[in-house]
Design a protein around this motif. Structure first.
Motif, PDB file in Angstrom:
ATOM      1  N   GLY A   1       1.061  -1.200   0.048  1.00 20.12           N
ATOM      2  CA  GLY A   1      -0.003  -0.014  -0.023  1.00 20.12           C
ATOM      3  C   GLY A   1       0.722   1.087  -0.147  1.00 20.12           C
ATOM      4  N   TYR A   2       0.200   2.326  -0.211  1.00 18.82           N
ATOM      5  CA  TYR A   2       1.134   3.686  -0.088  1.00 18.82           C
ATOM      6  C   TYR A   2       0.624   4.869   0.822  1.00 18.82           C
ATOM      7  CZ  TYR A   2       4.920   6.109  -1.932  1.00 18.82           C
ATOM      8  OH  TYR A   2       6.134   6.862  -2.099  1.00 18.82           O
ATOM      9  N   ILE A   3       1.421   5.299   1.516  1.00 19.24           N
ATOM     10  CA  ILE A   3       0.952   6.605   2.328  1.00 19.24           C
ATOM     11  C   ILE A   3       1.759   7.772   2.098  1.00 19.24           C
ATOM     12  CG2 ILE A   3       1.125   7.345   4.597  1.00 19.24           C
ATOM     13  CD1 ILE A   3       1.198   4.305   5.603  1.00 19.24           C
ATOM     14  N   LEU A   4       0.943   8.847   1.791  1.00 21.25           N
ATOM     15  CA  LEU A   4       1.109  10.176   1.562  1.00 21.25           C
ATOM     16  C   LEU A   4       0.869  11.017   2.899  1.00 21.25           C
ATOM     17  CD1 LEU A   4       0.427  11.158  -2.105  1.00 21.25           C
ATOM     18  CD2 LEU A   4       2.800  10.724  -1.195  1.00 21.25           C
ATOM     19  N   ARG A   5       1.631  11.823   3.319  1.00 23.18           N
ATOM     20  CA  ARG A   5       1.267  12.874   4.352  1.00 23.18           C
ATOM     21  C   ARG A   5       1.128  14.178   3.641  1.00 23.18           C
ATOM     22  NH1 ARG A   5       3.633  16.377   7.705  1.00 23.18           N
ATOM     23  NH2 ARG A   5       2.461  16.856   9.854  1.00 23.18           N
ATOM     24  N   GLU A   6      -0.267  14.830   3.615  1.00 21.58           N
ATOM     25  CA  GLU A   6      -0.279  15.823   2.970  1.00 21.58           C
ATOM     26  C   GLU A   6      -1.290  16.908   4.016  1.00 21.58           C
ATOM     27  OE1 GLU A   6      -1.761  17.342  -1.503  1.00 21.58           O
ATOM     28  OE2 GLU A   6      -2.200  15.435  -0.692  1.00 21.58           O
ATOM     29  N   GLY A   7      -0.923  18.191   4.130  1.00 19.05           N
ATOM     30  CA  GLY A   7      -1.617  19.068   4.840  1.00 19.05           C
ATOM     31  C   GLY A   7      -2.114  18.754   6.132  1.00 19.05           C
ATOM     32  N   GLY A   8      -0.997  17.959   6.742  1.00 23.22           N
ATOM     33  CA  GLY A   8      -1.208  17.170   8.057  1.00 23.22           C
ATOM     34  C   GLY A   8      -1.774  15.955   8.204  1.00 23.22           C
TER      35      GLY A   8
ATOM     36  N   TYR B   1      -2.896  12.054   6.906  1.00 18.15           N
ATOM     37  CA  TYR B   1      -2.302  10.846   6.374  1.00 18.15           C
ATOM     38  C   TYR B   1      -3.197  10.197   5.185  1.00 18.15           C
ATOM     39  CZ  TYR B   1       1.434  11.233   9.875  1.00 18.15           C
ATOM     40  OH  TYR B   1       2.533  11.637  10.360  1.00 18.15           O
ATOM     41  N   TYR B   2      -2.878   9.810   3.973  1.00 16.53           N
ATOM     42  CA  TYR B   2      -3.800   9.083   3.087  1.00 16.53           C
ATOM     43  C   TYR B   2      -3.165   7.862   2.735  1.00 16.53           C
ATOM     44  CZ  TYR B   2      -5.826  13.612   2.772  1.00 16.53           C
ATOM     45  OH  TYR B   2      -6.573  14.952   3.000  1.00 16.53           O
ATOM     46  N   MET B   3      -3.628   6.779   2.903  1.00 19.19           N
ATOM     47  CA  MET B   3      -3.143   5.503   2.418  1.00 19.19           C
ATOM     48  C   MET B   3      -4.013   4.687   1.600  1.00 19.19           C
ATOM     49  SD  MET B   3      -2.289   2.101   5.189  1.00 19.19           S
ATOM     50  CE  MET B   3      -3.962   1.920   5.794  1.00 19.19           C
ATOM     51  N   TRP B   4      -3.545   4.529   0.341  1.00 20.76           N
ATOM     52  CA  TRP B   4      -4.040   3.758  -0.665  1.00 20.76           C
ATOM     53  C   TRP B   4      -3.671   1.929  -0.237  1.00 20.76           C
ATOM     54  CZ3 TRP B   4      -2.077   8.387  -1.402  1.00 20.76           C
ATOM     55  CH2 TRP B   4      -2.786   9.447  -1.706  1.00 20.76           C
ATOM     56  N   TYR B   5      -4.492   1.217  -0.495  1.00 12.02           N
ATOM     57  CA  TYR B   5      -4.078  -0.082  -0.263  1.00 12.02           C
ATOM     58  C   TYR B   5      -4.810  -1.149  -0.934  1.00 12.02           C
ATOM     59  CZ  TYR B   5      -8.602  -0.736   2.471  1.00 12.02           C
ATOM     60  OH  TYR B   5      -9.756  -0.594   2.974  1.00 12.02           O
ATOM     61  N   THR B   6      -4.519  -2.470  -1.224  1.00 17.20           N
ATOM     62  CA  THR B   6      -5.057  -3.290  -1.972  1.00 17.20           C
ATOM     63  C   THR B   6      -6.133  -4.474  -1.173  1.00 17.20           C
ATOM     64  OG1 THR B   6      -3.463  -3.305  -3.626  1.00 17.20           O
ATOM     65  CG2 THR B   6      -4.809  -5.364  -3.529  1.00 17.20           C
ATOM     66  N   GLY B   7      -7.231  -4.515  -1.355  1.00 15.13           N
ATOM     67  CA  GLY B   7      -7.985  -5.535  -0.572  1.00 15.13           C
ATOM     68  C   GLY B   7      -8.636  -6.680  -1.786  1.00 15.13           C
ATOM     69  N   TYR B   8      -8.980  -7.806  -1.045  1.00 15.11           N
ATOM     70  CA  TYR B   8      -9.391  -8.826  -1.881  1.00 15.11           C
ATOM     71  C   TYR B   8      -9.952  -9.633  -0.951  1.00 15.11           C
ATOM     72  CZ  TYR B   8      -5.188 -11.509  -0.446  1.00 15.11           C
ATOM     73  OH  TYR B   8      -4.386 -12.560   0.168  1.00 15.11           O
ATOM     74  N   THR B   9     -10.890 -10.620  -1.536  1.00 13.38           N
ATOM     75  CA  THR B   9     -11.434 -11.786  -0.699  1.00 13.38           C
ATOM     76  C   THR B   9     -10.665 -13.329  -1.241  1.00 13.38           C
ATOM     77  OG1 THR B   9     -13.140 -12.212  -2.362  1.00 13.38           O
ATOM     78  CG2 THR B   9     -13.518 -10.660  -0.712  1.00 13.38           C
ATOM     79  N   LYS B  10     -10.735 -14.085  -0.292  1.00 13.27           N
ATOM     80  CA  LYS B  10     -10.064 -15.503  -0.501  1.00 13.27           C
ATOM     81  C   LYS B  10     -10.797 -16.085  -1.624  1.00 13.27           C
ATOM     82  CE  LYS B  10      -8.279 -16.406   4.278  1.00 13.27           C
ATOM     83  NZ  LYS B  10      -8.843 -17.253   5.314  1.00 13.27           N
TER      84      LYS B  10
ATOM     85  N   SER C   1      -6.298   9.096   7.920  1.00 14.19           N
ATOM     86  CA  SER C   1      -5.561   9.291   9.442  1.00 14.19           C
ATOM     87  C   SER C   1      -5.299  10.446   9.906  1.00 14.19           C
ATOM     88  CB  SER C   1      -4.272   8.243   9.884  1.00 14.19           C
ATOM     89  OG  SER C   1      -4.121   8.292  11.196  1.00 14.19           O
ATOM     90  N   ASP C   2      -5.203  11.064  10.903  1.00 13.31           N
ATOM     91  CA  ASP C   2      -4.778  12.280  11.466  1.00 13.31           C
ATOM     92  C   ASP C   2      -3.553  12.344  12.182  1.00 13.31           C
ATOM     93  OD1 ASP C   2      -7.241  13.901  10.787  1.00 13.31           O
ATOM     94  OD2 ASP C   2      -8.003  13.333  12.545  1.00 13.31           O
ATOM     95  N   ASP C   3      -3.072  11.028  12.418  1.00 11.91           N
ATOM     96  CA  ASP C   3      -1.654  10.865  13.240  1.00 11.91           C
ATOM     97  C   ASP C   3      -1.030   9.746  12.561  1.00 11.91           C
ATOM     98  OD1 ASP C   3      -3.422   8.472  13.908  1.00 11.91           O
ATOM     99  OD2 ASP C   3      -3.177   9.011  16.081  1.00 11.91           O
ATOM    100  N   GLY C   4      -1.396   9.041  11.512  1.00  6.87           N
ATOM    101  CA  GLY C   4      -0.969   7.993  10.984  1.00  6.87           C
ATOM    102  C   GLY C   4      -1.033   6.634  11.789  1.00  6.87           C
ATOM    103  N   LEU C   5      -1.603   6.613  12.843  1.00  6.16           N
ATOM    104  CA  LEU C   5      -1.749   5.440  13.608  1.00  6.16           C
ATOM    105  C   LEU C   5      -3.202   4.852  13.795  1.00  6.16           C
ATOM    106  CD1 LEU C   5       0.364   6.778  16.650  1.00  6.16           C
ATOM    107  CD2 LEU C   5       1.019   5.322  14.918  1.00  6.16           C
ATOM    108  N   LYS C   6      -4.196   5.720  13.742  1.00  2.20           N
ATOM    109  CA  LYS C   6      -5.572   5.148  13.740  1.00  2.20           C
ATOM    110  C   LYS C   6      -6.231   5.617  12.228  1.00  2.20           C
ATOM    111  CE  LYS C   6      -6.265   5.884  18.621  1.00  2.20           C
ATOM    112  NZ  LYS C   6      -7.086   6.722  19.710  1.00  2.20           N
ATOM    113  N   TRP C   7      -6.784   4.448  11.591  1.00  2.00           N
ATOM    114  CA  TRP C   7      -6.941   4.773  10.236  1.00  2.00           C
ATOM    115  C   TRP C   7      -8.620   4.375  10.163  1.00  2.00           C
ATOM    116  CZ3 TRP C   7      -3.604   6.485   6.665  1.00  2.00           C
ATOM    117  CH2 TRP C   7      -2.226   6.260   7.027  1.00  2.00           C
TER     118      TRP C   7
END
Length: 305
Positions: free
Chosen positions: A62-69, A71-80, A94-100
């Motif tokens: 996945g990928y994380i960008l911090r912008e304007g204070g 955090y934005y995280m793009w990620y890949t999801g799927y089902t079995k 996230s506001d702190d990069g910890l709680k999403w």
């Protein structure tokens, strides 16, 4: 990149022990960007575990960008049940990069298999370089982080201008400097190549030989792939995941340094993270570099004090 995660071998040290060891640090590898300690609250983010949801499981970079204070995280999801047919793109904030918090419109892209992404913002446009099905790298663009348009498979040429040979080319990792885009990519995780472009349409190898090979070190003997490039104190640093096993049953995180983006030297203290946590990269939080690993779940590490 095809990823197999079976079990954690005792042959490699776990993440907590690796972080605790006093590994070599030099002027080329400042401690604040190579020595990290795992956060007690890990994992921060993971698949739901519910087969009725689109992101029962998450995977790869996945990928994380911090912008304007924020955090934005793009990620890949799927089902079995359907994961062999489609991997979807999701967004969490996230506001702190910890709680999403998962975006209410997830999955935000459903028409293209998307995984192992790298996101670069240039002007008002977000450029996402990602693997699609069969490990073929694509470029997607967005102006709002949510709606993405597929621009097609990335066109990579040999130094003489002819197309590279057929086959996978994935884990695209991009750096832009002085009007030139630099694309690092792997082929079957055997090595990393570098191509450049001025128009994002045609990419040409800087050289047809890899810029980073697997081995001869044991920890990356069988697979390597770049995850992110940063520039720090006059050097470029590539954070890359690797495997010491032929069957790729376990992965680690590692670092290499360069002065020109072409010639790379591996850190003598590699790996910097183990325990099968991989697809990692640093993110500057405004005060310091923190380190995230994204596979098989999202974890964060803070600089050792």
């Amino acid at each position: 990149m095809k990823r197999i995660a079976l079990f954690v071998s005792s042959a490699l040290l776990g993440a907590s022990l690796l972080m605790a060891l006093r590994l070599p640090v030099s002027d080329e590898f400042p401690a604040e960007i190579v020595k990290f300690k795992a956060y007690a609250g890990n994992p921060l983010f993971q698949g739901t575990g519910d087969p009725q949801t689109w992101d029962e499981k998450i995977r790869e970079r996945g990928y994380i960008l911090r912008e304007g204070g924020k955090y934005y995280m793009w990620y890949t999801g799927y089902t079995k049940a359907t994961g062999n047919n489609m991997k979807y793109l999701g967004l969490a904030t996230s506001d702190d990069g910890l709680k999403w918090t998962r975006h209410p419109k997830n999955p935000i892209h459903t028409s293209l298999w998307v995984e192992d992404m790298c996101v670069v913002k240039e002007g008002s446009t977000y450029y996402m370089f990602a693997e699609s099905k069969d490990d073929i790298a694509h470029l997607l663009t967005s102006t709002d982080r949510i709606q993405w348009k597929d621009q097609g498979a990335i066109d990579i040429r040999l130094k003489n201008g002819s197309l590279i040979s057929k086959g996978p080319y994935g884990t695209p990792t991009v750096w832009k400097e002085k009007g030139t885009w630099y694309l690092f990519y792997e082929r079957n995780d055997a090595a990393v190549w570098l191509a450049t472009s001025n128009d994002l349409k045609t990419w040409t190898n800087v050289q047809d030989e890899p810029v980073l090979n697997a081995g001869p070190e044991k920890y990356d003997a069988f697979a390597v792939a770049f995850n992110k490039i940063i520039q720090y104190k006059g050097h470029y640093y590539a954070y890359y995941h690797a495997s010491a096993f032929k069957d790729w049953r376990e992965w680690t995180m590692n670092v290499a340094v360069s002065k020109d983006l072409v010639h790379w030297s591996k850190y003598e203290g590699n790996p910097i993270a183990g325990n099968n946590s991989s697809s990692g990269f640093p993110v500057f939080d405004g005060k310091q570099w923190r380190f995230y690993t994204m596979h098989p779940d999202v974890r964060v590490y803070f600089p050792e004090k």
